[in-house]
Design a protein around this motif. Structure first.
Motif, PDB file in Angstrom:
ATOM      1  N   ARG A 273      16.337  13.064  -0.831  1.00  0.00           N
ATOM      2  CA  ARG A 273      17.115  13.110  -2.081  1.00  0.00           C
ATOM      3  C   ARG A 273      17.222  11.738  -2.753  1.00  0.00           C
ATOM      4  NH1 ARG A 273      20.924  16.024   1.279  1.00  0.00           N
ATOM      5  NH2 ARG A 273      20.326  18.210   1.332  1.00  0.00           N
ATOM      6  N   PRO A 274      17.541  10.660  -2.031  1.00  0.00           N
ATOM      7  CA  PRO A 274      17.601   9.355  -2.701  1.00  0.00           C
ATOM      8  C   PRO A 274      16.250   8.906  -3.262  1.00  0.00           C
ATOM      9  CG  PRO A 274      18.825   9.294  -0.634  1.00  0.00           C
ATOM     10  CD  PRO A 274      18.063  10.580  -0.644  1.00  0.00           C
ATOM     11  N   ILE A 275      15.155   9.268  -2.614  1.00  0.00           N
ATOM     12  CA  ILE A 275      13.833   8.920  -3.151  1.00  0.00           C
ATOM     13  C   ILE A 275      13.654   9.576  -4.521  1.00  0.00           C
ATOM     14  CG2 ILE A 275      11.339   9.132  -2.820  1.00  0.00           C
ATOM     15  CD1 ILE A 275      11.836   9.090   0.195  1.00  0.00           C
ATOM     16  N   HIS A 283      11.094  16.794  -5.708  1.00  0.00           N
ATOM     17  CA  HIS A 283      11.820  17.076  -4.470  1.00  0.00           C
ATOM     18  C   HIS A 283      10.878  17.457  -3.332  1.00  0.00           C
ATOM     19  CE1 HIS A 283      14.986  18.404  -1.816  1.00  0.00           C
ATOM     20  NE2 HIS A 283      14.482  19.613  -1.767  1.00  0.00           N
ATOM     21  N   GLY A 284       9.918  18.325  -3.615  1.00  0.00           N
ATOM     22  CA  GLY A 284       8.995  18.746  -2.563  1.00  0.00           C
ATOM     23  C   GLY A 284       8.150  17.595  -2.052  1.00  0.00           C
ATOM     24  N   MET A 285       7.663  16.754  -2.972  1.00  0.00           N
ATOM     25  CA  MET A 285       6.832  15.623  -2.563  1.00  0.00           C
ATOM     26  C   MET A 285       7.639  14.611  -1.756  1.00  0.00           C
ATOM     27  SD  MET A 285       4.497  13.020  -4.858  1.00  0.00           S
ATOM     28  CE  MET A 285       3.321  14.288  -5.345  1.00  0.00           C
ATOM     29  N   SER A 286       8.875  14.349  -2.161  1.00  0.00           N
ATOM     30  CA  SER A 286       9.684  13.389  -1.403  1.00  0.00           C
ATOM     31  C   SER A 286      10.006  13.931  -0.012  1.00  0.00           C
ATOM     32  CB  SER A 286      10.964  13.038  -2.163  1.00  0.00           C
ATOM     33  OG  SER A 286      11.710  14.179  -2.498  1.00  0.00           O
ATOM     34  N   ASN A 287      10.211  15.247   0.111  1.00  0.00           N
ATOM     35  CA  ASN A 287      10.368  15.845   1.435  1.00  0.00           C
ATOM     36  C   ASN A 287       9.118  15.632   2.275  1.00  0.00           C
ATOM     37  OD1 ASN A 287      12.941  16.980   1.795  1.00  0.00           O
ATOM     38  ND2 ASN A 287      12.451  18.741   0.539  1.00  0.00           N
ATOM     39  N   ALA A 288       7.953  15.879   1.663  1.00  0.00           N
ATOM     40  CA  ALA A 288       6.687  15.744   2.392  1.00  0.00           C
ATOM     41  C   ALA A 288       6.459  14.309   2.831  1.00  0.00           C
ATOM     42  CB  ALA A 288       5.537  16.233   1.515  1.00  0.00           C
ATOM     43  N   MET A 289       6.850  13.343   1.997  1.00  0.00           N
ATOM     44  CA  MET A 289       6.700  11.930   2.364  1.00  0.00           C
ATOM     45  C   MET A 289       7.451  11.602   3.649  1.00  0.00           C
ATOM     46  SD  MET A 289       7.204   9.974  -1.279  1.00  0.00           S
ATOM     47  CE  MET A 289       5.912   9.860  -2.529  1.00  0.00           C
ATOM     48  N   PRO A 343       0.983  11.568  -1.547  1.00  0.00           N
ATOM     49  CA  PRO A 343       0.901  10.120  -1.403  1.00  0.00           C
ATOM     50  C   PRO A 343       2.049   9.572  -0.564  1.00  0.00           C
ATOM     51  CG  PRO A 343       1.893  10.657  -3.510  1.00  0.00           C
ATOM     52  CD  PRO A 343       1.523  11.980  -2.862  1.00  0.00           C
ATOM     53  N   SER A 344       1.831   8.413  -0.002  1.00  0.00           N
ATOM     54  CA  SER A 344       2.955   7.672   0.587  1.00  0.00           C
ATOM     55  C   SER A 344       3.744   7.064  -0.567  1.00  0.00           C
ATOM     56  CB  SER A 344       2.422   6.560   1.490  1.00  0.00           C
ATOM     57  OG  SER A 344       1.723   5.597   0.703  1.00  0.00           O
ATOM     58  N   PRO A 345       4.976   6.600  -0.324  1.00  0.00           N
ATOM     59  CA  PRO A 345       5.699   5.915  -1.400  1.00  0.00           C
ATOM     60  C   PRO A 345       4.901   4.766  -2.005  1.00  0.00           C
ATOM     61  CG  PRO A 345       7.200   6.433   0.383  1.00  0.00           C
ATOM     62  CD  PRO A 345       5.824   6.784   0.872  1.00  0.00           C
ATOM     63  N   ARG A 346       4.183   4.021  -1.166  1.00  0.00           N
ATOM     64  CA  ARG A 346       3.366   2.911  -1.686  1.00  0.00           C
ATOM     65  C   ARG A 346       2.265   3.437  -2.600  1.00  0.00           C
ATOM     66  NH1 ARG A 346       0.342  -0.640   2.649  1.00  0.00           N
ATOM     67  NH2 ARG A 346      -0.749   1.337   2.951  1.00  0.00           N
ATOM     68  N   ASN A 347       1.549   4.470  -2.141  1.00  0.00           N
ATOM     69  CA  ASN A 347       0.460   5.010  -2.954  1.00  0.00           C
ATOM     70  C   ASN A 347       0.958   5.745  -4.189  1.00  0.00           C
ATOM     71  OD1 ASN A 347      -1.412   3.995  -1.182  1.00  0.00           O
ATOM     72  ND2 ASN A 347      -1.602   5.894  -0.008  1.00  0.00           N
ATOM     73  N   TYR A 348       2.219   6.157  -4.173  1.00  0.00           N
ATOM     74  CA  TYR A 348       2.808   6.786  -5.360  1.00  0.00           C
ATOM     75  C   TYR A 348       3.028   5.751  -6.461  1.00  0.00           C
ATOM     76  CZ  TYR A 348       5.916   9.768  -8.135  1.00  0.00           C
ATOM     77  OH  TYR A 348       6.485  10.507  -9.148  1.00  0.00           O
ATOM     78  N   GLY A 349       3.090   4.484  -6.070  1.00  0.00           N
ATOM     79  CA  GLY A 349       3.275   3.424  -7.052  1.00  0.00           C
ATOM     80  C   GLY A 349       4.623   2.741  -6.978  1.00  0.00           C
ATOM     81  N   ILE A 350       5.406   3.050  -5.938  1.00  0.00           N
ATOM     82  CA  ILE A 350       6.715   2.407  -5.775  1.00  0.00           C
ATOM     83  C   ILE A 350       6.496   0.992  -5.246  1.00  0.00           C
ATOM     84  CG2 ILE A 350       8.918   2.503  -4.569  1.00  0.00           C
ATOM     85  CD1 ILE A 350       8.525   5.574  -4.416  1.00  0.00           C
ATOM     86  N   SER A 351       7.052   0.024  -5.926  1.00  0.00           N
ATOM     87  CA  SER A 351       6.821  -1.371  -5.530  1.00  0.00           C
ATOM     88  C   SER A 351       7.525  -1.667  -4.210  1.00  0.00           C
ATOM     89  CB  SER A 351       7.313  -2.328  -6.609  1.00  0.00           C
ATOM     90  OG  SER A 351       8.702  -2.537  -6.504  1.00  0.00           O
ATOM     91  N   GLN A 389      11.322   2.510   6.155  1.00  0.00           N
ATOM     92  CA  GLN A 389      10.296   1.475   6.238  1.00  0.00           C
ATOM     93  C   GLN A 389       8.986   2.019   6.810  1.00  0.00           C
ATOM     94  OE1 GLN A 389      12.670  -1.262   8.567  1.00  0.00           O
ATOM     95  NE2 GLN A 389      13.043  -2.612   6.793  1.00  0.00           N
ATOM     96  N   ALA A 390       9.098   2.890   7.826  1.00  0.00           N
ATOM     97  CA  ALA A 390       7.907   3.446   8.452  1.00  0.00           C
ATOM     98  C   ALA A 390       7.151   4.389   7.523  1.00  0.00           C
ATOM     99  CB  ALA A 390       8.296   4.179   9.733  1.00  0.00           C
ATOM    100  N   SER A 391       7.875   5.038   6.622  1.00  0.00           N
ATOM    101  CA  SER A 391       7.249   6.021   5.737  1.00  0.00           C
ATOM    102  C   SER A 391       6.570   5.387   4.539  1.00  0.00           C
ATOM    103  CB  SER A 391       8.302   7.009   5.227  1.00  0.00           C
ATOM    104  OG  SER A 391       9.147   6.390   4.258  1.00  0.00           O
ATOM    105  N   TYR A 392       6.834   4.106   4.284  1.00  0.00           N
ATOM    106  CA  TYR A 392       6.414   3.508   3.025  1.00  0.00           C
ATOM    107  C   TYR A 392       4.902   3.553   2.827  1.00  0.00           C
ATOM    108  CZ  TYR A 392       5.654   0.253  -0.780  1.00  0.00           C
ATOM    109  OH  TYR A 392       5.236  -0.304  -1.965  1.00  0.00           O
ATOM    110  N   GLY A 393       4.148   3.405   3.918  1.00  0.00           N
ATOM    111  CA  GLY A 393       2.704   3.512   3.704  1.00  0.00           C
ATOM    112  C   GLY A 393       1.911   2.783   4.747  1.00  0.00           C
TER     113      GLY A 393
END
Length: 393
Positions: A273-275, A283-289, A343-351, A389-393
């Motif tokens: 949810r915070p992502i 919502h679905g993609m952030s759950n999958a991440m 995508p991972s959060p990094r590959n999604y484009g989150i700095s 941190q582990a999920s970031y990419g």
């Protein structure tokens, strides 16, 4: 396992291809004649909504359409919709679309009822741990994606635009009176939406199955959701016109929704949810991440249940021991994300700088939702930060 349960479900459910044509009949059964349809701009312009309105027109039911919903429902849109509901003298809401129109309609209904006593009240006054049980009008839910299961749940999620927080709101007021589950409405859903909503539904089934609040009744629906989604999600993604896969996904999403309405969701949802709130990830993609890393973290506290889930979903072979089957589950979730281009959060484009800056706040918001306490392994704040941190990419 505690087999005492509260089971929440709509009064009426009509399931099957073409069932949206029965909406007018349900309106007559409920004794309503002036519904407000809550949908999104795409549904209105694509004319998919005609599948709903043609039957209402033929029955002489007068309706209006509120299509100002946004992908992540906000408190401002909910307030605007509640004002339309109140001032239009409507006697019913019909939510038509994916999770966003359904969540919006639920929150509009809660807020409109509250405005009768306090016109200045804000929807944030109803976030957990409070219960929202009073509605203004009956709600009919018609999902057009196989994902949230919102048509059968007692939950809605609304973004507080002031505090940048996705608020979980729960109560009988969020439970539709009727649900129409027509898989034919999903036949034109694009692969990206199929993947994200399907993974969301899988998380509902899995978290309900391993939840500390699971029981024999939630397990019944969770097993069905795990099997239907586990065996058909990749087919629905790769072959959008496969009617069998689409029907299985729609039924699986509904059963998973019932399961998590009995045994509420856990750490994956809490962290997702915070992502969504801060980075506007669906919502679905952030759950999958978050799903593979949270599952791996949680394995030691419910190895047998994760292993069984892996077998039910068709990921692990029946002869595998629990350790191997549960590890196979994690590997298959990682593979599923790759195959469905999550995508991972990094590959999604989150700095990385912004991700690190917001980790403490996101961890606090995840804990505040109360969902982590349903998880087999209850995390400390530091655990949640480490998982982010582990999920970031």
């Amino acid at each position: 396992m505690n087999n005492q349960a509260y089971i929440y479900a709509p009064r009426y459910m009509e399931i099957g291809g073409g069932s949206v044509s029965g909406t007018a009949a349900i309106c007559r059964r409920l004794g309503v004649t002036r519904p407000l349809i809550v949908t999104d701009p795409f549904m209105k312009t694509s004319r998919l909504i005609d599948r709903l309105t043609v039957g209402l027109d033929a029955s002489g039911i007068e309706y209006s359409i509120f299509s100002d919903t946004v992908p992540d429902p906000t408190d401002t849109v909910v307030a605007r919709g509640a004002k339309v509901l109140i001032e239009g003298n409507f006697d019913c809401l019909i939510a038509f679309g994916g999770g966003s129109p359904m969540d919006t309609a639920k929150a509009m209904n809660i807020l409109a009822a509250a405005h009768r006593l306090d016109p200045g009240i804000h929807i944030r006054e109803f976030k957990l741990p409070l219960n929202a049980d009073a509605t203004a009008v009956p709600l009919i839910a018609v999902p057009t994606t196989a994902g949230t299961g919102s048509e059968v749940t007692r939950f809605t999620v609304v973004t507080d635009t002031v505090n940048n927080e996705k608020m979980l709101i729960s109560g009988l007021a969020a439970l539709p009176v009727a649900a129409i589950v027509d898989f034919e409405l999903t036949m034109t859903v694009p692969p990206r939406v199929t993947a994200d909503t399907g993974l969301d539904a899988f998380v509902h089934a899995l978290e309900a199955f391993v939840s500390r609040r699971a029981n024999a009744h939630s397990d019944l629906f969770a097993r069905s959701g795990l099997s239907l989604i586990g065996h058909h999600l990749r087919r629905a993604y790769a072959e959008p016109g496969d009617r069998l896969a689409r029907e299985a996904m729609m039924l699986g999403a509904t059963h998973a929704g019932i399961a998590c309405s009995i045994a509420p969701v856990a750490l994956v949802h809490a962290m997702a949810r915070p992502i969504g709130a801060h980075f506007h990830v669906s919502h679905g993609m952030s759950n999958a991440m978050m799903l593979p890393v949270v599952t791996e973290y949680s394995l030691p506290s419910a190895l047998d249940k994760y292993a069984e889930a892996s077998r039910i979903a068709g990921f692990a072979r029946s002869e595998m021991d629990d350790e191997t089957a549960s590890r196979t589950l994690v590997e298959m979730l990682q593979r599923l994300n790759r195959e469905l281009s999550v995508p991972s959060p990094r590959n999604y484009g989150i700095s990385p700088t912004e991700w690190q800056r917001l980790l403490p706040l996101m961890a606090d918001q995840a804990l505040a939702s109360s969902s982590p306490y349903n998880n087999p392994r209850i995390p400390a704040r530091g655990d949640i930060v480490a998982l982010y941190q582990a999920s970031y990419g």
